[in-house]
Enzyme design. Structure first.
Site, mmCIF file in Angstrom:
data_model
loop_
_atom_site.group_PDB
_atom_site.id
_atom_site.type_symbol
_atom_site.label_atom_id
_atom_site.label_comp_id
_atom_site.label_asym_id
_atom_site.label_seq_id
_atom_site.Cartn_x
_atom_site.Cartn_y
_atom_site.Cartn_z
ATOM 1 N N SER A 15 0.836 -1.209 0.000
ATOM 2 C CA SER A 15 0.000 0.000 0.000
ATOM 3 C C SER A 15 0.870 1.258 0.000
ATOM 4 C CB SER A 15 -0.989 0.000 1.176
ATOM 5 O OG SER A 15 -0.332 0.185 2.402
ATOM 6 N N ARG A 65 22.796 -14.595 3.131
ATOM 7 C CA ARG A 65 22.345 -13.219 2.940
ATOM 8 C C ARG A 65 23.197 -12.454 1.913
ATOM 9 N NH1 ARG A 65 18.462 -10.974 6.389
ATOM 10 N NH2 ARG A 65 18.730 -12.510 8.018
ATOM 11 N N MET A 90 10.619 -7.117 4.252
ATOM 12 C CA MET A 90 10.751 -7.805 5.535
ATOM 13 C C MET A 90 12.035 -8.620 5.691
ATOM 14 S SD MET A 90 8.183 -6.637 7.052
ATOM 15 C CE MET A 90 7.985 -7.605 8.537
ATOM 16 N N HIS A 109 8.907 3.204 8.861
ATOM 17 C CA HIS A 109 8.717 2.377 10.060
ATOM 18 C C HIS A 109 7.427 2.828 10.745
ATOM 19 C CE1 HIS A 109 9.749 -0.063 13.484
ATOM 20 N NE2 HIS A 109 9.500 0.963 14.274
ATOM 21 N N GLU A 143 22.188 -0.169 11.964
ATOM 22 C CA GLU A 143 21.348 -0.593 13.088
ATOM 23 C C GLU A 143 19.893 -0.665 12.634
ATOM 24 O OE1 GLU A 143 22.099 -1.242 16.519
ATOM 25 O OE2 GLU A 143 24.042 -1.508 15.524
ATOM 26 N N LEU A 144 19.144 -1.624 13.154
ATOM 27 C CA LEU A 144 17.749 -1.796 12.762
ATOM 28 C C LEU A 144 16.916 -0.565 13.151
ATOM 29 C CD1 LEU A 144 15.674 -3.870 11.597
ATOM 30 C CD2 LEU A 144 15.180 -4.477 13.974
HETATM 31 C C1 GRF Z 1 3.895 -0.594 6.805
HETATM 32 O O1 GRF Z 1 3.205 -0.477 8.012
HETATM 33 C C2 GRF Z 1 5.295 -0.098 6.953
HETATM 34 O O2 GRF Z 1 5.424 0.944 7.882
HETATM 35 C C3 GRF Z 1 6.026 -1.308 7.439
HETATM 36 O O3 GRF Z 1 5.423 -2.384 6.756
HETATM 37 C C4 GRF Z 1 4.102 -2.039 6.383
HETATM 38 C C5 GRF Z 1 4.000 -2.234 4.907
HETATM 39 O O4 GRF Z 1 2.704 -2.081 4.434
HETATM 40 N N1 GRF Z 1 7.440 -1.177 7.240
HETATM 41 P P1 GRF Z 1 2.437 -2.047 2.862
HETATM 42 O O5 GRF Z 1 2.997 -3.329 2.270
HETATM 43 O O6 GRF Z 1 3.079 -0.824 2.307
HETATM 44 O O7 GRF Z 1 0.929 -2.006 2.744
#
Ligand code: GRF
Length: 213
Positions: A15, A65, A90, A109, A143-144
């Site tokens: 999204s 990785r 992710m 984030h 850093e994450l």
């Molecule tokens: C969002 O909440 C973003 O902040 C996080 O992952 C989610 C991704 O949502 N990093 P989308 O795939 O953009 O709908």
């Protein structure tokens, strides 16, 4: 001035990718590549519908990785992006990858950093009893969920909220923040100086329910 080239890395629904697509017309950026590590990510479909080139680099096809990231690097080098947006991507990226794309790699984030790094941010915000929550677009550092803040979006936490309701409210400001941040950087209205993002472009988004309070 030529529009800045943007690559978007996703893993899921996309999204935020859609918000970036929707704001690209008339902006200072164009999306030249959408790359997913998940072959079935719906975001790939969103990109295709808009005629954007797509690539899938599935992490499960690689032994480690660095080799997974090497393939992503190859795709990115072909696409020649000025900016790379992580949008619900992710996979954790190694410091080597982050270093190669330093100051050109952005993430969104779902929390007001530096609060609530990591996962389950909405549950943790509710458990902490905070009154405001939101999202942060930031430059990526090793850093994450760390790095210079580009734009933040603020939402109220309301009585009766559960994580799902709060997440939906945060997503509304995410969809305004990411295009704003990318356009500000692409236009040169925002710049990195001494480890901070500076410039005149608007860098705070308030949820509509906060405006006028
Ligand atoms: C969002 O909440 C973003 O902040 C996080 O992952 C989610 C991704 O949502 N990093 P989308 O795939 O953009 O709908």
């Amino acid at each position: 001035m030529a529009r800045q080239r943007v690559a978007v890395l996703i893993s899921g629904g996309g999204s935020n990718l859609q918000a970036l697509i929707d704001h690209a017309a008339g902006s200072h950026y164009e999306i030249v590549l959408t790359l997913s590590n998940e072959p079935t990510a719906f975001g790939l479909e969103r990109a295709r519908r808009d005629g954007i080139a797509t690539r899938t680099v599935c992490h499960r096809d690689f032994a480690d990785r660095p080799s997974f990231e090497h393939e992503i690097d190859e795709c990115l080098r072909e696409a020649r992006p000025d900016l790379i947006c992580l949008a619900g991507f992710m996979r954790i990226l190694t410091p080597a990858f982050v270093g190669r794309w330093r100051d050109r790699l952005l993430n969104i984030h779902p929390a007001l950093l530096p609060a609530f790094r990591g996962l389950h941010t909405h549950e943790r915000a509710l458990a902490a009893g905070v009154r405001v929550h939101g999202c942060t677009v930031h430059l990526v550092r090793p850093e994450l969920d760390d790095g210079p803040v580009v734009t933040q979006g603020v939402v109220p936490v309301l009585a009766g909220d559960d994580a799902q309701a709060l997440a939906a409210r945060v997503l509304e400001v995410e969809h305004r923040c990411y295009p704003l941040a990318v356009d500000g950087l692409a236009a040169g209205a925002l710049r990195v100086r001494d480890g901070l993002v500076v410039g005149d472009a608007q860098r705070l988004v308030l949820h509509p329910s906060l405006v006028g309070h």
